[in-house]
Scaffold this motif. Structure first.
Motif, short mmCIF file in Angstrom:
data_model
loop_
_atom_site.label_atom_id
_atom_site.label_comp_id
_atom_site.label_asym_id
_atom_site.label_seq_id
_atom_site.Cartn_x
_atom_site.Cartn_y
_atom_site.Cartn_z
N ASP A 66 0.69 -1.30 -0.08
CA ASP A 66 -0.17 -0.15 0.02
C ASP A 66 1.16 1.17 -0.58
N GLY A 67 1.95 1.07 0.99
CA GLY A 67 3.04 2.16 1.01
C GLY A 67 3.70 2.24 -0.75
N PHE A 68 3.77 1.36 -1.88
CA PHE A 68 4.27 2.03 -2.68
C PHE A 68 3.36 2.40 -3.58
N ALA A 69 2.26 2.20 -3.57
CA ALA A 69 0.22 2.61 -4.86
C ALA A 69 0.59 4.01 -3.82
N ILE A 70 1.02 4.79 -3.65
CA ILE A 70 1.70 5.93 -2.90
C ILE A 70 2.14 6.73 -3.55
N GLN A 71 3.69 5.80 -3.39
CA GLN A 71 4.68 6.30 -4.04
C GLN A 71 4.25 6.52 -5.41
N VAL A 72 3.30 5.59 -6.20
CA VAL A 72 3.44 5.50 -7.99
C VAL A 72 2.34 6.55 -7.76
N MET A 73 1.50 6.77 -7.05
CA MET A 73 0.64 7.50 -8.01
C MET A 73 0.63 8.49 -7.18
N MET A 74 1.84 9.49 -6.18
CA MET A 74 2.07 10.31 -6.04
C MET A 74 3.78 10.82 -6.74
N ARG A 75 4.28 10.69 -7.64
CA ARG A 75 5.18 10.98 -7.79
C ARG A 75 5.95 10.30 -9.24
N ALA A 76 5.84 11.19 -10.05
CA ALA A 76 5.42 10.74 -11.85
C ALA A 76 7.11 9.96 -11.67
N ASP A 77 8.20 10.56 -11.41
CA ASP A 77 9.01 10.06 -11.12
C ASP A 77 9.38 8.62 -10.88
N PHE A 78 8.46 8.15 -9.97
CA PHE A 78 8.65 6.66 -9.79
C PHE A 78 9.04 5.97 -10.44
N ASP A 79 10.01 4.58 -10.57
CA ASP A 79 10.44 3.96 -11.49
C ASP A 79 10.15 2.68 -10.54
N VAL A 80 8.91 2.45 -11.02
CA VAL A 80 8.26 0.80 -10.20
C VAL A 80 8.27 -0.38 -10.69
#
Length: 120
Positions: free
Chosen positions: A87-101
């Motif tokens: 769930d914390g990753f989801a926040i990173q993905v949704m809020m950071r355009a630069d997050f490299d999934v």
């Protein structure tokens, strides 16, 4: 690739799919969490969903690991820990355009495989 590695990869792909193509899952989930702060019925339902997810993951972990990779840490605690991380990753993905999934999941898989070896 071993069956255990396939289980780990499958679980990660399932979690990752919740972020891809602007998936609604976590958007809806986090929206309902916020609503649950002031609505007891929603709060109870979200709590039941979390408990169910933790229980399912606990069963998976018990099949993967003979024992917990860390003495004194229960499978239930591991399941809560991993669900919170996802769930914390989801926040990173949704809020950071630069997050490299993809890069993140490759490294997260290494972490899980290392823990898996310790739990054997």
């Amino acid at each position: 690739m071993t069956t255990d590695q396939q289980v780990i990869q499958s679980a990660l792909l399932s979690a990752k799919s919740r972020y891809e193509n602007d998936s609604f899952y976590h958007k809806l989930f986090f929206t309902l969490i916020v609503l649950g702060f002031s609505n007891p019925t929603i709060k109870q339902t979200i709590g039941q969903i979390l408990a169910s997810e933790n229980e399912h993951l606990c069963i998976v972990l018990e099949r993967l690991w003979d024992t917990s990779p860390i003495d004194g840490v229960s499978m239930e605690t591991w399941s809560i820990f991993f669900n919170a991380i996802i769930d914390g990753f989801a926040i990173q993905v949704m809020m950071r355009a630069d997050f490299d999934v993809d890069a993140f999941y490759q490294q997260f898989e290494k972490i899980l495989e290392t823990l898996h070896r310790l739990g054997k």
